[in-house]
Scaffold this motif. Structure first.
Motif, mmCIF file in Angstrom:
data_model
loop_
_atom_site.group_PDB
_atom_site.id
_atom_site.type_symbol
_atom_site.label_atom_id
_atom_site.label_comp_id
_atom_site.label_asym_id
_atom_site.label_seq_id
_atom_site.Cartn_x
_atom_site.Cartn_y
_atom_site.Cartn_z
ATOM 1 N N ALA A 53 71.233 5.681 -18.609
ATOM 2 C CA ALA A 53 70.922 4.819 -17.472
ATOM 3 C C ALA A 53 69.488 4.322 -17.597
ATOM 4 O O ALA A 53 68.644 4.962 -18.234
ATOM 5 N N ILE A 54 69.215 3.182 -16.972
ATOM 6 C CA ILE A 54 67.881 2.577 -16.965
ATOM 7 C C ILE A 54 67.188 2.931 -15.661
ATOM 8 O O ILE A 54 67.771 2.813 -14.580
ATOM 9 N N LEU A 55 65.953 3.366 -15.752
ATOM 10 C CA LEU A 55 65.174 3.658 -14.555
ATOM 11 C C LEU A 55 64.645 2.360 -13.956
ATOM 12 O O LEU A 55 64.186 1.466 -14.677
ATOM 13 N N THR A 56 64.715 2.261 -12.627
ATOM 14 C CA THR A 56 64.202 1.067 -11.944
ATOM 15 C C THR A 56 63.147 1.475 -10.928
ATOM 16 O O THR A 56 63.099 2.620 -10.468
ATOM 17 N N THR A 57 62.310 0.510 -10.566
ATOM 18 C CA THR A 57 61.256 0.739 -9.591
ATOM 19 C C THR A 57 61.152 -0.480 -8.688
ATOM 20 O O THR A 57 61.851 -1.485 -8.900
ATOM 21 N N ALA A 58 60.296 -0.415 -7.701
ATOM 22 C CA ALA A 58 60.103 -1.559 -6.811
ATOM 23 C C ALA A 58 59.557 -2.739 -7.604
ATOM 24 O O ALA A 58 58.723 -2.575 -8.504
ATOM 25 N N ALA A 59 60.032 -3.931 -7.292
ATOM 26 C CA ALA A 59 59.600 -5.127 -8.018
ATOM 27 C C ALA A 59 58.128 -5.432 -7.739
ATOM 28 O O ALA A 59 57.620 -5.158 -6.645
ATOM 29 N N ASN A 60 57.455 -5.976 -8.748
ATOM 30 C CA ASN A 60 56.083 -6.425 -8.520
ATOM 31 C C ASN A 60 56.114 -7.773 -7.783
ATOM 32 O O ASN A 60 57.188 -8.342 -7.527
ATOM 33 N N ALA A 61 54.959 -8.311 -7.459
ATOM 34 C CA ALA A 61 54.895 -9.536 -6.656
ATOM 35 C C ALA A 61 55.549 -10.719 -7.359
ATOM 36 O O ALA A 61 56.134 -11.583 -6.708
ATOM 37 N N ALA A 62 55.466 -10.762 -8.679
ATOM 38 C CA ALA A 62 56.047 -11.881 -9.418
ATOM 39 C C ALA A 62 57.563 -11.850 -9.399
ATOM 40 O O ALA A 62 58.227 -12.886 -9.375
ATOM 41 N N MET A 63 58.150 -10.640 -9.419
ATOM 42 C CA MET A 63 59.600 -10.499 -9.452
ATOM 43 C C MET A 63 60.233 -10.478 -8.066
ATOM 44 O O MET A 63 61.424 -10.753 -7.905
ATOM 45 N N ARG A 64 59.463 -10.168 -7.048
ATOM 46 C CA ARG A 64 60.009 -9.960 -5.712
ATOM 47 C C ARG A 64 60.777 -11.152 -5.141
ATOM 48 O O ARG A 64 61.766 -10.962 -4.427
ATOM 49 N N PRO A 65 60.369 -12.407 -5.440
ATOM 50 C CA PRO A 65 61.166 -13.531 -4.922
ATOM 51 C C PRO A 65 62.588 -13.565 -5.476
ATOM 52 O O PRO A 65 63.466 -14.192 -4.886
ATOM 53 N N ILE A 66 62.830 -12.902 -6.618
ATOM 54 C CA ILE A 66 64.165 -12.883 -7.218
ATOM 55 C C ILE A 66 64.941 -11.654 -6.778
ATOM 56 O O ILE A 66 66.101 -11.740 -6.377
ATOM 57 N N HIS A 67 64.305 -10.482 -6.863
ATOM 58 C CA HIS A 67 65.005 -9.228 -6.535
ATOM 59 C C HIS A 67 63.964 -8.192 -6.132
ATOM 60 O O HIS A 67 62.798 -8.282 -6.532
ATOM 61 N N ASP A 68 64.376 -7.204 -5.338
ATOM 62 C CA ASP A 68 63.423 -6.198 -4.877
ATOM 63 C C ASP A 68 63.279 -5.006 -5.819
ATOM 64 O O ASP A 68 62.484 -4.110 -5.561
ATOM 65 N N ARG A 69 64.057 -4.993 -6.929
ATOM 66 C CA ARG A 69 63.952 -3.925 -7.920
ATOM 67 C C ARG A 69 63.754 -4.537 -9.306
ATOM 68 O O ARG A 69 64.101 -5.693 -9.553
#
Length: 248
Positions: A151-167
């Protein structure tokens, strides 16, 4: 994963003896390449003590009796993986790197916004291979057969990714490969700082067609950029003047 075996091997410090074709649309339950810490360094090699092999993308804890009755765990939340029963043992003993050229993510807006769902091809801005933080487990059936899973570990999205997805996936930097893979001296709490969002300018997001949503589509055209249609807002009807003031 679209890079050559030679490039991937150099990037992750591992010897890849077998070649593999470019893959443009890897789906859950399919094989993925992973890198783990090896038992000993190969004689005559200056590469780190690592080895690579394929696992099924979809983590199955060793204590599961019937995988068909257990949910498919393609991701693990970094914030809770250390203490969660499904991932606790793997976090301590079987941390892995999962090389990739990038990943796809969907932006799925609310119905009220009037926007359509949009797929994005997200790749490192400077190119090359990235290494996701991952976990693996070998599941054994009652008849003795074994399946390596990951499995791939995920974390909270950074500011650049947040408009697309929250992880977003956890990215391990090359200088931290050895520390992440070292399950003998580095306990989970000692590598917790590595499970943080990558820097803001690391990725670039390219809008692509919804063809990525079909596993049967596997060609390089999946990563061809598309234009995003502007949001069509419903026209406003003018209200009759009733002589009263409005705040809006």
């Amino acid at each position: 994963m679209t890079s050559t075996p030679e490039y991937v091997g150099d990037a992750l410090g591992v010897l890849l003896l077998d070649g593999f074709p470019a893959r443009y649309n890897i789906a859950p339950t399919q094989p993925i390449l992973v890198v783990i810490s090896g038992d000993r360094q190969q004689p005559g090699s200056n590469l780190p003590d690592r080895r690579a092999f394929l696992v099924r993308w979809g983590f199955t804890p060793s204590w599961v009796k019937d995988p068909k009755e257990f949910p498919l765990l393609i991701n693990a939340r970094a914030e809770t993986a250390i203490g969660k029963a499904s991932f606790r043992a793997a976090m301590r003993h079987r941390r892995i790197l999962i090389p990739a050229s990038g990943f796809y993510e969907w932006h799925r807006p609310s119905k009220e916004s009037g926007e359509k769902s949009q797929a994005y091809w997200i790749r490192p801005r400077r190119g090359g291979v990235i290494a996701f933080a991952g976990l693996m487990e070998t599941w054994s059936s009652a008849d003795g057969s074994e399946v390596d899973t990951g499995a791939i570990l995920t974390t909270a999205a950074n500011a650049a990714m947040r408009p697309i997805h929250d992880r977003m996936p956890v990215v391990i930097q090359p200088e931290d490969f050895a520390r992440w893979l070292d399950c003998k001296t580095q306990e989970p709490r000692e590598v917790a700082d590595l499970m943080a969002p990558v820097q803001e300018d690391f990725f670039e997001a390219i809008p692509v067609s919804d063809q990525v949503n079909k596993v049967a589509n596997m060609g390089p055209d999946l990563q061809t950029p598309v234009a995003i249609e502007p949001v069509k807002k419903p026209s406003k009807k003018s209200d009759p003047d009733d002589g009263q003031l409005s705040f809006f």
